[in-house]
Design a protein around this motif. Structure first.
Motif, mmCIF file in Angstrom:
data_model
loop_
_atom_site.group_PDB
_atom_site.id
_atom_site.type_symbol
_atom_site.label_atom_id
_atom_site.label_comp_id
_atom_site.label_asym_id
_atom_site.label_seq_id
_atom_site.Cartn_x
_atom_site.Cartn_y
_atom_site.Cartn_z
ATOM 1 N N MET A 12 0.309 20.298 -87.643
ATOM 2 C CA MET A 12 -0.961 21.512 -88.160
ATOM 3 C C MET A 12 -1.973 20.954 -87.158
ATOM 4 O O MET A 12 -3.203 22.057 -87.913
ATOM 5 C CB MET A 12 -1.253 19.941 -89.695
ATOM 6 N N VAL A 13 -2.166 20.085 -86.581
ATOM 7 C CA VAL A 13 -2.588 20.684 -84.822
ATOM 8 C C VAL A 13 -2.217 20.836 -84.066
ATOM 9 O O VAL A 13 -0.878 21.363 -83.566
ATOM 10 C CB VAL A 13 -3.252 19.773 -85.458
ATOM 11 N N PRO B 280 -5.753 13.019 -79.937
ATOM 12 C CA PRO B 280 -5.734 12.504 -81.338
ATOM 13 C C PRO B 280 -5.874 13.547 -82.726
ATOM 14 O O PRO B 280 -6.675 12.737 -83.506
ATOM 15 C CB PRO B 280 -7.503 11.976 -81.175
ATOM 16 N N ASP B 281 -5.763 14.312 -82.258
ATOM 17 C CA ASP B 281 -5.931 15.491 -82.996
ATOM 18 C C ASP B 281 -5.600 15.627 -84.789
ATOM 19 O O ASP B 281 -6.064 15.409 -85.566
ATOM 20 C CB ASP B 281 -5.813 16.261 -82.067
ATOM 21 N N ILE C 114 -0.127 4.355 -80.949
ATOM 22 C CA ILE C 114 -1.752 3.785 -80.798
ATOM 23 C C ILE C 114 -2.500 4.581 -80.087
ATOM 24 O O ILE C 114 -3.771 4.234 -80.030
ATOM 25 C CB ILE C 114 -0.817 2.159 -80.095
ATOM 26 N N LEU C 115 -2.111 5.042 -78.705
ATOM 27 C CA LEU C 115 -3.305 5.441 -78.172
ATOM 28 C C LEU C 115 -3.881 7.222 -78.508
ATOM 29 O O LEU C 115 -5.393 7.264 -78.247
ATOM 30 C CB LEU C 115 -2.622 6.053 -76.614
ATOM 31 N N ALA C 116 -2.677 7.751 -79.959
ATOM 32 C CA ALA C 116 -3.635 8.306 -80.250
ATOM 33 C C ALA C 116 -4.746 8.243 -81.027
ATOM 34 O O ALA C 116 -5.935 8.960 -81.466
ATOM 35 C CB ALA C 116 -2.926 9.747 -81.232
ATOM 36 N N ALA C 117 -4.741 6.804 -81.739
ATOM 37 C CA ALA C 117 -5.456 6.313 -82.254
ATOM 38 C C ALA C 117 -6.782 5.839 -81.599
ATOM 39 O O ALA C 117 -7.717 6.415 -82.503
ATOM 40 C CB ALA C 117 -4.915 4.475 -83.623
#
Length: 233
Positions: A139-140, A147-148, A174-177
């Motif tokens: 979806m992104v 983070p998208d 974890i990096l994305a959050a």
């Protein structure tokens, strides 16, 4: 940690114990294409990443262009094994019941495609507890560790990033959050978490907190209530 309005769950390794199956199918399919890699190596490279990212990493490192035939073979094998072997993470139903009683919303945001997420949840009897709040990296534009996806989920659920708590099992998640400005807890209750590559990668990121039993989730996200007869406790 401030009070949260929304819990964003990863799917693989957090809601369903799927990572050992997925890593096994991936390594077997790569072996058929002439690339010898074990579960440790696959976990270190690909755990928690979208299929698009995996395709790019395989091409860059091994020079293998993952084509439609490769994807179809891998997907058919994976889905067949999911239908016969996949189990939910123990304690998940009780954790969701607790969140519901506490008035905290939840959703799932996964690097997998919607079809796979829905299959995992349906096979384990959890689909009705998450639909329609199911978000996929498809979806992104950019999957985890960007983070998208988490930002998209929060926006669609009408919650600010600072009011979200992400439950993840992978370094990429974890990096994305963190990139999304969200607090994140590392869940280590999946059966893949004994892999040394996994443990090393997770510990290096020093998550806010690590927990290994889903039954503990409510205690981690809701503040302790003071006894009514001891307001100064």
């Amino acid at each position: 940690m401030d009070a949260k309005r929304l819990i964003i769950f990863d799917c693989d390794g957090v809601l369903v114990d799927s990572e050992p199956i997925a890593l096994s199918v991936l390594t077997e399919t790569l072996t058929l294409s002439g690339i010898a890699i074990d579960a440790e190596g696959a976990a270190r490279r690909y755990l928690g990443r979208s299929l698009a990212t995996v395709r790019n990493l395989v091409r860059e490192e091994f020079g293998l262009q993952i084509d439609d035939a490769f994807l179809t073979r891998m997907r058919d094998t994976l889905y067949a094994r999911f239908r016969s072997e996949l189990r939910p993470i123990q304690g998940l139903q009780a954790a969701l019941d607790g969140l519901h009683d506490a008035g905290i919303a939840w959703c799932v945001a996964s690097s997998s495609q919607c079809e796979r997420i829905e299959l995992c949840l349906a096979t384990t009897g959890m689909l009705n507890r998450f639909a329609p709040h199911i978000y996929s990296a498809s979806m992104v534009k950019h999957g985890k560790p960007a983070p998208d996806l988490f930002l998209h989920a929060a926006r669609d659920m009408g919650v600010k990033p600072s009011e979200c708590l992400v439950i993840e099992d992978s370094p990429a998640g974890i990096l994305a959050a963190r990139a999304a400005g969200m607090d994140v807890l590392a869940f280590t209750g999946g059966s893949h978490t004994g892999l040394s590559a996994y443990r090393d990668g997770l510990e290096a990121l020093m998550p806010l907190q690590t927990f290994d039993a889903m039954e503990k989730l409510l205690h981690l996200v809701t503040p302790a209530r003071r006894p009514k007869d001891r307001p100064d406790a």
